[in-house]
Enzyme design. Structure first.
Site, PDB file in Angstrom:
ATOM      1  N   LYS A 189      10.612  -5.000  12.775  1.00  0.00           N
ATOM      2  CA  LYS A 189       9.366  -4.312  12.434  1.00  0.00           C
ATOM      3  C   LYS A 189       8.604  -3.892  13.689  1.00  0.00           C
ATOM      4  CE  LYS A 189       9.934  -4.689   7.984  1.00  0.00           C
ATOM      5  NZ  LYS A 189       9.214  -5.529   7.070  1.00  0.00           N
ATOM      6  N   ASP A 193       0.831  -1.220   0.000  1.00  0.00           N
ATOM      7  CA  ASP A 193       0.000   0.000   0.000  1.00  0.00           C
ATOM      8  C   ASP A 193       0.861   1.264   0.000  1.00  0.00           C
ATOM      9  OD1 ASP A 193       0.943  -0.123   2.634  1.00  0.00           O
ATOM     10  OD2 ASP A 193      -1.048  -0.196   3.565  1.00  0.00           O
ATOM     11  N   GLU A 194       2.154   1.094   0.293  1.00  0.00           N
ATOM     12  CA  GLU A 194       3.020   2.275   0.388  1.00  0.00           C
ATOM     13  C   GLU A 194       3.293   2.928  -0.967  1.00  0.00           C
ATOM     14  OE1 GLU A 194       6.303   2.141   3.011  1.00  0.00           O
ATOM     15  OE2 GLU A 194       5.256   0.908   4.476  1.00  0.00           O
ATOM     16  N   TYR A 239      12.284   2.803  -0.055  1.00  0.00           N
ATOM     17  CA  TYR A 239      11.619   1.495  -0.141  1.00  0.00           C
ATOM     18  C   TYR A 239      10.393   1.561  -1.047  1.00  0.00           C
ATOM     19  CZ  TYR A 239       8.166  -2.033   1.081  1.00  0.00           C
ATOM     20  OH  TYR A 239       7.185  -2.997   1.001  1.00  0.00           O
TER      21      TYR A 239
HETATM   22  O1  DAU Z   1       2.167  -0.928   4.617  1.00  0.00           O
HETATM   23  C1  DAU Z   1       2.806  -2.078   4.148  1.00  0.00           C
HETATM   24  C2  DAU Z   1       4.225  -2.008   4.584  1.00  0.00           C
HETATM   25  O2  DAU Z   1       4.244  -2.202   5.993  1.00  0.00           O
HETATM   26  C3  DAU Z   1       5.132  -3.003   3.900  1.00  0.00           C
HETATM   27  O3  DAU Z   1       5.178  -2.720   2.526  1.00  0.00           O
HETATM   28  C4  DAU Z   1       6.543  -2.907   4.490  1.00  0.00           C
HETATM   29  O4  DAU Z   1       7.369  -3.866   3.906  1.00  0.00           O
HETATM   30  C5  DAU Z   1       6.471  -3.108   5.982  1.00  0.00           C
HETATM   31  O5  DAU Z   1       7.742  -2.955   6.541  1.00  0.00           O
HETATM   32  C6  DAU Z   1       5.502  -2.126   6.598  1.00  0.00           C
HETATM   33  O6  DAU Z   1       6.035  -0.785   6.520  1.00  0.00           O
HETATM   34  P1  DAU Z   1       5.901   0.249   7.729  1.00  0.00           P
HETATM   35  O7  DAU Z   1       6.931   1.295   7.598  1.00  0.00           O
HETATM   36  O8  DAU Z   1       4.484   0.689   7.870  1.00  0.00           O
HETATM   37  O9  DAU Z   1       6.221  -0.782   8.928  1.00  0.00           O
HETATM   38  P2  DAU Z   1       7.076  -0.643  10.252  1.00  0.00           P
HETATM   39  O10 DAU Z   1       6.832  -1.899  11.028  1.00  0.00           O
HETATM   40  O11 DAU Z   1       8.481  -0.267   9.994  1.00  0.00           O
HETATM   41  O12 DAU Z   1       6.389   0.574  10.995  1.00  0.00           O
HETATM   42  C7  DAU Z   1       5.010   0.591  11.286  1.00  0.00           C
HETATM   43  C8  DAU Z   1       4.699   1.942  11.894  1.00  0.00           C
HETATM   44  O13 DAU Z   1       5.325   2.013  13.189  1.00  0.00           O
HETATM   45  C9  DAU Z   1       5.236   3.106  11.095  1.00  0.00           C
HETATM   46  O14 DAU Z   1       4.325   4.186  11.147  1.00  0.00           O
HETATM   47  C10 DAU Z   1       6.524   3.480  11.827  1.00  0.00           C
HETATM   48  C11 DAU Z   1       6.221   3.128  13.266  1.00  0.00           C
HETATM   49  N1  DAU Z   1       7.397   2.695  14.038  1.00  0.00           N
HETATM   50  C12 DAU Z   1       8.172   1.685  13.538  1.00  0.00           C
HETATM   51  C13 DAU Z   1       9.297   1.260  14.207  1.00  0.00           C
HETATM   52  C14 DAU Z   1      10.135   0.145  13.624  1.00  0.00           C
HETATM   53  C15 DAU Z   1       7.709   3.301  15.267  1.00  0.00           C
HETATM   54  O15 DAU Z   1       7.010   4.205  15.745  1.00  0.00           O
HETATM   55  N2  DAU Z   1       8.836   2.882  15.909  1.00  0.00           N
HETATM   56  C16 DAU Z   1       9.651   1.880  15.439  1.00  0.00           C
HETATM   57  O16 DAU Z   1      10.667   1.571  16.094  1.00  0.00           O
END
Ligand code: DAU
Length: 338
Positions: free
Chosen positions: A185, A122-123, A146
């Site tokens: 993640k 969705d990104e 990404y």
């Molecule tokens: O939306 C689909 C996507 O979801 C996938 O295409 C990606 O491969 C997958 O990594 C994921 O991306 P996000 O950036 O949304 O996922 P992430 O788990 O890194 O982060 C989720 C949310 O949490 C985002 O708004 C950032 C926040 N976050 C993340 C981390 C790792 C924090 O606040 N603190 C953190 O330490």
């Protein structure tokens, strides 16, 4: 069906590979065994007669062509997927997520027998205004290295589908969670840190909204779609979204509750640069085919916390030197000495 699953030692790929073997399909798993791969994720099928593991990279065109020649379907889960890492090292995202997809497309074009199913995100639509949902034919507006790589891959898919009249399915998923996800993640990072009683680094104000889907619902969607792969040439996009959209802070608080910790463990830290505020998918197309998400977020998160609590060995192994180095680079200044 004979299926080539790429990235089958990763989080989503391994869940799909196991389900396909269980459903009677023959699975070849091509995985480069990067930091995000874990062979233990497929240990339960490793000796199965309908399963074969090949260590290799989707950028290796000769290998890919050989493997693609032997299957009916290729499902591409092989990718660099972590937004934060794409800010630290964007080059590998272009190589794997774009060049790797071109390598798969070349093989599919050359053999013309295998259908390609490509996992996107969705990104690719970038941040959406409140109330807006991305439609399958929506405009791309990626913001991170990404998501730009994933959007570029999709443009290559469209170009090949158009030029060489290939029927390709593109799946765009919202945020996936569940057992075996790499601890870098958000959800597994926060769960494992909450269980350990150490601070949870919430980026910015924590009001960014994500749509969460349990990996079992992705597996079910892929299974359903495999039964009805399009025959007509073109890039056929399908959204897989749960409709359950929540601010990060609410998810972090729920994790604290489920892990039996006080919310004071949540620590606001410097935001992710270019952090998208909100994603939301319209998944009407998939729902019109009878699919519905079966796992509500509340239940799925509870199950996931229980899984990490009961599988400490699995994620303790993921806290290897590579991860510690990444963690220090990503969070060192954000968390101070913690
Ligand atoms: O939306 C689909 C996507 O979801 C996938 O295409 C990606 O491969 C997958 O990594 C994921 O991306 P996000 O950036 O949304 O996922 P992430 O788990 O890194 O982060 C989720 C949310 O949490 C985002 O708004 C950032 C926040 N976050 C993340 C981390 C790792 C924090 O606040 N603190 C953190 O330490």
């Amino acid at each position: 069906m004979r299926v080539l699953v790429t990235g089958g030692c990763g989080f989503i790929g391994s869940h799909v590979a196991r389900a396909l073997v269980a459903a009677g399909h023959a699975v070849t798993n091509l995985d480069a065994l990067t930091y995000a791969s874990n062979p233990a994720n497929v240990a339960s099928i490793a000796a199965h007669p309908r399963y074969r593991f090949v260590e290799g990279n989707i950028c290796d065109s000769a290998l890919v062509r050989e493997l693609v020649a032997d299957v009916d379907v290729v499902i591409n889960f092989a990718a660099e997927t972590h937004v934060d890492r794409s800010l630290l090292d964007p080059g590998i995202f272009v190589r794997t997520d774009v060049e790797g997809v071109v390598s798969l497309l070349e093989a599919v074009r050359a053999t013309r027998t295998a259908r390609l199913v490509h996992m996107s995100t969705d990104e690719v639509f970038g941040s959406l205004a409140p109330g807006v949902e991305a439609e399958e034919e929506g405009q791309f507006a990626p913001t991170s290295p990404y998501s730009a790589s994933k959007a570029a891959a999709e443009l290559q898919v469209r170009a090949y589908a158009e030029t060489y009249e290939l029927p390709v399915t593109v799946l765009r998923s919202c945020n996936v969670y569940g057992p075996n996800q790499h601890i870098e993640k958000f959800i597994p990072l926060f769960i494992t840190r909450a269980l350990a009683g150490v601070p949870l680094p919430l980026y910015g104000d924590g009001l960014q909204e994500r749509e969460w889907i349990h990996v079992d619902d992705i597996v079910a969607a892929v299974g359903l779609l495999l039964e009805h792969l399009p025959g007509a040439a073109g890039a056929h996009a399908i959204h897989i979204g749960s409709g359950e959209r929540l601010p990060n802070r609410v998810v972090a608080e729920a994790i604290c509750r489920l892990a039996g910790r006080d919310e004071s463990l949540i620590q606001r830290v410097e935001d992710r640069p270019g952090h998208d505020r909100r994603y939301a998918l319209n998944s009407r197309r998939l729902r019109s085919r009878g699919w519905r998400p079966a796992v509500r977020f509340e239940e799925g998160l509870e199950r996931t916390v229980r899984w990490y609590a009961g599988n400490a060995d699995a994620w303790a192994a993921a806290e290897n030197p590579e991860f510690r180095e990444y963690f220090a680079r990503q969070y060192g200044e954000r968390l101070g000495a913690v």
